[in-house]
Enzyme design. Sequence first.
Site, PDB file in Angstrom:
ATOM      1  N   GLY A  13      27.578 -69.814  -9.626  1.00 35.88           N
ATOM      2  CA  GLY A  13      27.589 -70.739 -10.749  1.00 35.88           C
ATOM      3  C   GLY A  13      26.964 -70.068 -11.953  1.00 35.88           C
ATOM      4  CE1 TYR A 149      22.057 -82.844  -9.941  1.00 36.28           C
ATOM      5  CE2 TYR A 149      20.258 -84.102 -10.920  1.00 36.28           C
ATOM      6  CZ  TYR A 149      20.967 -82.919 -10.794  1.00 36.28           C
ATOM      7  OH  TYR A 149      20.579 -81.802 -11.502  1.00 36.28           O
TER       8      TYR A 149
END
Length: 242
Positions: A13, A149
Amino acid sequence: MSSLANKIALVIGGVGGIGGAISQRFASEGAHVYATSRKGGDSTSKAGTTGSIRVIQADASENADRKRVFEHIASERGRIDVLVINAGLSEYAPLENIAEDHFDRTFDLNVRSLVFAAQGAIDLMRHGGTIVLIGSIAGDIGTKGYGVYGASKAAIRSFARTFANELAPRGIRVNVVSPGPTDTAMMASASREVRDALSSMVPLGRMARPDEVAAAALFLASDESSFTTGAELAVDGGMAQV
């Protein structure tokens, strides 16, 4: 001397946002960086340094893609000195709206892929290697609508402690950088009201810049933190600290 001179770094990422800032900072410090992204990107060399960035198109959540990345680095460099795992997603869903696909999608990328990326990378890591996991202060605070999350980021913190303990005999350190609100392109799409509200919650009165998070990652990746493992470094302007 550059703090990551001739180090081989993999930033999962590592294109755009916080991950992109980490890749750029590592390259500026002399590292040869492999940065993964689902969408790909342009490979670059940093002017005036010996560092470089090689972008590999790969989906962090796909086992076959992760395996291909490790095989690619093994064939070109033979080792990984620094691993940064930054890939992740955040979606709004209060408790009454949490669906199974939302839960699975979040934990698949934020937690499951992180565990197996770390597992695959350590086969290429030597004594002195470092792993930096990108967490979030969301793992410590209860943000409305972001329970899944936050739980996924809390899991990252827990895994970091265990990985640090397990890998210490091999001379591999594991630490976490936990940003607060950060002024990335994704955040730029939010309304001015949302941005101002977030900034008002930060004692320092603003959001972090991606390069400030990258500086923390550099510290934990380099020998400057040679006696630090299992730790969490919050880059949140004091939001979750005071």
